[in-house]
Write a protein that holds these residues in place. Sequence first.
Motif, short mmCIF file in Angstrom:
data_model
loop_
_atom_site.label_atom_id
_atom_site.label_comp_id
_atom_site.label_asym_id
_atom_site.label_seq_id
_atom_site.Cartn_x
_atom_site.Cartn_y
_atom_site.Cartn_z
N LEU B 14 0.91 -1.20 0.09
CA LEU B 14 0.04 -0.10 0.17
C LEU B 14 0.87 1.35 -0.09
CD1 LEU B 14 -2.96 -0.91 2.32
CD2 LEU B 14 -2.87 -0.83 -0.10
N LEU B 15 1.98 1.19 0.89
CA LEU B 15 2.69 2.46 0.88
C LEU B 15 3.34 2.83 -0.59
CD1 LEU B 15 4.36 2.38 4.16
CD2 LEU B 15 2.90 3.83 3.40
N LEU B 16 3.90 1.49 -0.98
CA LEU B 16 4.54 1.53 -2.60
C LEU B 16 3.48 2.29 -3.59
CD1 LEU B 16 6.47 -1.75 -2.85
CD2 LEU B 16 7.19 0.66 -2.87
N LEU B 20 3.88 5.58 -5.55
CA LEU B 20 3.57 5.73 -6.95
C LEU B 20 2.53 6.74 -7.37
CD1 LEU B 20 3.86 1.98 -7.98
CD2 LEU B 20 5.12 3.74 -8.58
N PHE B 21 1.50 6.82 -6.66
CA PHE B 21 0.29 7.85 -6.80
C PHE B 21 0.96 9.20 -6.72
CE2 PHE B 21 -2.93 10.67 -4.97
CZ PHE B 21 -3.89 10.36 -6.01
N TRP B 26 0.28 12.76 -9.66
CA TRP B 26 0.29 14.26 -9.19
C TRP B 26 0.79 14.97 -10.47
CZ3 TRP B 26 -2.34 15.84 -5.01
CH2 TRP B 26 -2.19 17.19 -4.68
N PRO B 27 1.95 14.78 -11.06
CA PRO B 27 2.44 15.55 -12.01
C PRO B 27 1.61 15.31 -13.29
CG PRO B 27 4.16 14.14 -11.27
CD PRO B 27 2.93 13.92 -10.41
N VAL B 28 1.05 14.13 -13.65
CA VAL B 28 0.30 13.86 -14.77
C VAL B 28 -0.89 14.78 -14.79
CG1 VAL B 28 -1.20 12.10 -15.90
CG2 VAL B 28 1.26 11.44 -15.45
N GLN B 29 -1.55 14.97 -13.80
CA GLN B 29 -2.60 15.72 -13.76
C GLN B 29 -2.37 17.13 -13.84
OE1 GLN B 29 -4.30 17.96 -11.23
NE2 GLN B 29 -2.56 17.86 -9.84
N ARG B 30 -1.27 17.60 -13.27
CA ARG B 30 -0.85 19.21 -13.71
C ARG B 30 -0.64 19.17 -14.87
NH1 ARG B 30 0.19 22.15 -9.18
NH2 ARG B 30 1.39 23.76 -10.49
N GLY B 98 -10.07 10.53 -3.47
CA GLY B 98 -11.16 9.41 -2.86
C GLY B 98 -11.05 8.13 -3.61
N LEU B 99 -10.83 8.16 -4.70
CA LEU B 99 -10.53 6.83 -5.44
C LEU B 99 -9.53 6.03 -4.99
CD1 LEU B 99 -11.58 7.60 -9.15
CD2 LEU B 99 -12.60 6.15 -7.56
N PHE B 100 -8.42 6.94 -4.81
CA PHE B 100 -7.14 6.23 -4.35
C PHE B 100 -7.41 5.78 -2.78
CE2 PHE B 100 -2.89 6.56 -2.11
CZ PHE B 100 -2.34 5.43 -2.74
N MET B 101 -8.10 6.28 -2.02
CA MET B 101 -8.57 5.85 -0.82
C MET B 101 -9.32 4.65 -0.60
SD MET B 101 -7.08 7.63 1.66
CE MET B 101 -6.19 9.18 1.99
#
Lengths: 178, 386
Positions: B14-16, B20-21, B26-30, B98-101
């Motif tokens: 989960l931490l990995l 990765l998320f 993050w950069p992809v959405q930016r 939210g989806l990630f959680m």
Amino acid sequence: MLENVADGFLGLFMFFAHWLSPGNDRGEIRIEAVRELKTRSVLECFISFEWNERMSDLIDAGIPMRFRILSYSDRGDSTLSIRTLFCDVGEYTYYISDSLIVPAIDSVYVSKEYRQIYRALREYRHVMRSFARSASYFQIEAVLLPSRVSHLNRSIDMSDICGCRRFATRVISKQRGK
Amino acid sequence: MRLWRQLELEWKVLLLAAGLFVAFAWPVQRFVITRLSETLFQSIDPDLETTLRAELADAEGGQRGALKEHIERYRQTRVLMPIVVKEQQRLLIALSIGLFMLFLLLALWVLKRLTRPLKDLARAVDRIGKGETAQVARVSEGALGIVEQAVVNLQEELVALREQARMQGMETAWKDIARVMAHEIKNPLTPIRLTLDRMEERSGSGRGVSNEDLTKFLTRINAQVDMLERLVDQFRSFSREPEVRLAAVDCAALLRTVADGMGRSLTTTIEGAATIQSDPYLLQQIFLNLLKNSLDAGADRVSAVIGTGVGAVTIALQDNGPGIPPAHLGRIWLPYVTFMKNGSGLGLAVVKQLVETLRGAVSLVSPPGQGVRITLTFPTDLTGEN
């Protein structure tokens, strides 16, 4: 151990929630002068919020800025009005209007026209209220309301840009005496 | 790194995933939002307002109102574009988080479900390793099911082996006990039988048995019966918890009495003195066994040193015997284990049991060529100790 990790995730979530939430910090209404009349006191206040280019752009686009201003004391001097700053886009002219809801419903006052936004803004931020001298306290609250964007059929919250939604001050009789 | 090693597998995954998320999503959405903003702004004609205003200057009546509305719409679109994009970005981020959680919770649940049989197996193996019985059921399919079956088989084999070992151990122990007891009982029986044979022979031949001889024979038989009694006492004292009767005991005096009973064959020197609250009879048995052991081992001299400490008394006995080979030291306290020709294998075992009954401790060292040194430690007041 796992509790710490769970706390970490919760902390991260809280951080994002705070970051995503709209600004709702409490701003200040500065008291500039108090004039004592025979039976009443007149209070001149200044709604202190940050002005920036983005807000100018919004006003210049014909999006009005609206404050709901409520004042009251323990002597029943209640006043509720909506103060609006708007721009006539075609004429580059700014107006300020005050719609008094309480005590006289639909009593509208429209200011003179301003050619410069900063001059209009100076008057817009000034609020004058009177209350009975016998009152032990007097409270003024101003709330920035969502603004209607007429041509895009939606509204925007200027407090996101302004950084503050609620402004308030309270005058108590001792403070006034000074 | 140590923290990472301590984490369970599912949390590592989960931490990995979270890493990765943050690293990629993050950069992809930016990047996507920036590109979208640029495209939207390029779609707005920058000269539109100028054109509209030029038309407004010449317009009249209703046309003027319509042009004003166009200018207003243009400005509002222009000014709101970044705000709308920002809003959408926030919405996208909130949705992603939210989806990630949701994904995290789902992944955690799935991983927990997947790893639960493995953890159950690990616990079961751990219990089996400790000699306990673990309930291992074959509930999984595939490779995990094979492992579960292997653990079930392993446990069955271990149980069978343990039972076999237990039975063998008991059999061996009984054989040893029987052998030692037979030997010990036979030792006094032989002289008794011989004495009785002589008496029978004398009376059969008509020579008769004189009173002097009769006394001699009876003394001899009596001595052997005493030995048998002592042997029975030793077995009894080993098989049950001795009763403790407390009294003030002068250790040096008691040791001297026991040493004197050994006769001239063993010279005992005693240094120091101490009086403790303990059981004099049990202490006497301890000293007797230890001195007799030294004598039986071939020592002719024992030096005893009595020392006192905080709440305890130490009695160190050093003999000049041949000592005990290092290979035998690990087994000397076991009952029915003896390395002496005529030993019963109970002497040191009885000593250990009695010392423990008196809440004491005993240790033995035997450096090569320096005899045996036994150190006894007893509480000064057994009443307080209890």
